[in-house]
Design a protein around this motif. Sequence first.
Motif, PDB file in Angstrom:
ATOM      1  N   PHE A  14      43.429  43.880  38.847  1.00  0.00           N
ATOM      2  CA  PHE A  14      43.119  43.348  37.514  1.00  0.00           C
ATOM      3  C   PHE A  14      44.221  42.396  37.046  1.00  0.00           C
ATOM      4  O   PHE A  14      43.935  41.347  36.453  1.00  0.00           O
ATOM      5  N   GLY A  18      43.490  38.547  36.379  1.00  0.00           N
ATOM      6  CA  GLY A  18      43.656  38.176  34.975  1.00  0.00           C
ATOM      7  C   GLY A  18      44.650  37.046  34.793  1.00  0.00           C
ATOM      8  O   GLY A  18      44.382  36.076  34.072  1.00  0.00           O
ATOM      9  N   PHE A  22      43.710  33.239  33.508  1.00  0.00           N
ATOM     10  CA  PHE A  22      44.389  32.651  32.350  1.00  0.00           C
ATOM     11  C   PHE A  22      45.038  31.323  32.725  1.00  0.00           C
ATOM     12  O   PHE A  22      44.980  30.349  31.968  1.00  0.00           O
ATOM     13  N   SER A 232      38.487  31.933  31.303  1.00  0.00           N
ATOM     14  CA  SER A 232      39.919  31.762  31.034  1.00  0.00           C
ATOM     15  C   SER A 232      40.330  32.307  29.673  1.00  0.00           C
ATOM     16  O   SER A 232      41.456  32.076  29.229  1.00  0.00           O
ATOM     17  N   PRO A 236      39.738  37.417  31.319  1.00  0.00           N
ATOM     18  CA  PRO A 236      41.134  37.796  31.571  1.00  0.00           C
ATOM     19  C   PRO A 236      41.753  38.655  30.472  1.00  0.00           C
ATOM     20  O   PRO A 236      42.640  39.454  30.747  1.00  0.00           O
ATOM     21  N   SER A 237      41.287  38.497  29.221  1.00  0.00           N
ATOM     22  CA  SER A 237      41.823  39.344  28.151  1.00  0.00           C
ATOM     23  C   SER A 237      41.476  40.805  28.402  1.00  0.00           C
ATOM     24  O   SER A 237      42.295  41.706  28.173  1.00  0.00           O
ATOM     25  N   LEU A 239      40.802  42.060  31.483  1.00  0.00           N
ATOM     26  CA  LEU A 239      41.494  42.440  32.720  1.00  0.00           C
ATOM     27  C   LEU A 239      42.969  42.750  32.464  1.00  0.00           C
ATOM     28  O   LEU A 239      43.515  43.723  32.998  1.00  0.00           O
ATOM     29  N   VAL A 240      43.616  41.927  31.658  1.00  0.00           N
ATOM     30  CA  VAL A 240      45.029  42.149  31.352  1.00  0.00           C
ATOM     31  C   VAL A 240      45.219  43.455  30.582  1.00  0.00           C
ATOM     32  O   VAL A 240      46.144  44.228  30.863  1.00  0.00           O
ATOM     33  N   SER A 241      44.341  43.711  29.622  1.00  0.00           N
ATOM     34  CA  SER A 241      44.427  44.970  28.867  1.00  0.00           C
ATOM     35  C   SER A 241      44.245  46.165  29.795  1.00  0.00           C
ATOM     36  O   SER A 241      44.970  47.164  29.696  1.00  0.00           O
TER      37      SER A 241
END
Length: 298
Positions: A14, A18, A22, A232, A236-237, A239-241
């Motif tokens: 992830f 992510g 981004f 983008s 990704p928001s 996935l990053v979380s």
Amino acid sequence: MVQKTAAANSGIVFAIIGVVLFSAKAVLVKVAYTYEVDHLTLLLFRMVFALPFYLLIAFSKKPLHSKEINYKDYLWVVFFGFIGYYLASLFDFMGLQYIKAGLERIILFIYPTMVVVLSWLIFRKSISKIQIIAIIITYLGVILTFWNEEPMKDGSVILGGILIFFSALTYASYLVGSGWLIPKFGVMQFTSYAMIVSTVCIVLHYSMVKGLQLSTYPKEVYYLGIAMAIFSTLIPSFLVSAAIKRLGAPTFSLFGSLGPVSTIILAFFFLDERITVLQIIGMLIVIGGVTLVSRQKA
């Protein structure tokens, strides 16, 4: 044990996807500019196309600790949405008109150093000697990446760099200031509220400058706007979380160095951007400095 390993492995996947998604945003913006669309319209497309998803998240459930939230907290959400996503995105899109996508990502990558400095200035959090040295090294690396761009002959490069610097600074301010609000709202709820505020700001800005009528652009511009919104911004928001939840913020920060590298690689293939040996050295210095600052901060 097996579950922890699986969670860690999925967190790594992830994090990588992510960060790369981004980073692709700068490349998509540069491609869109080839169709002679202005920065404000392109930013409007990105935010408006993502808005329905954030509205769904924001109003699908209550904030994490809704009983602890008062109207002042919502006013702070408006403020941080204004500086963290509206101003940061506006400066970013403006700066990308003047500099390469790879250079943009290198400058944006220094925001953790700004977080450390702002935390010291505002909250009087201590800065270690190692962090001070790392911050100085980081900014020397940024200067080095611009060395071969001949900024004295082309002032637009300096202007672009300054705009991207302000983008990083406003985003760092958002991170420093909003930290106490996120536990109240929850990460995804707070992010969704901030993105909604940002979208409203963009719409108001656009309407004041250009009125309510949109210009007609080639279909590729709308496709790129949708791609920026979904691939983008939105995906990704999430996935990053998810990666931060599985790996923890300190471990996730180590994957941030993939951002400048992936942007430079994507820009090479899709924009035919070339990067010199000196700029590669500068990039490595920036990555090393930011990584050291992040690890010390963690």
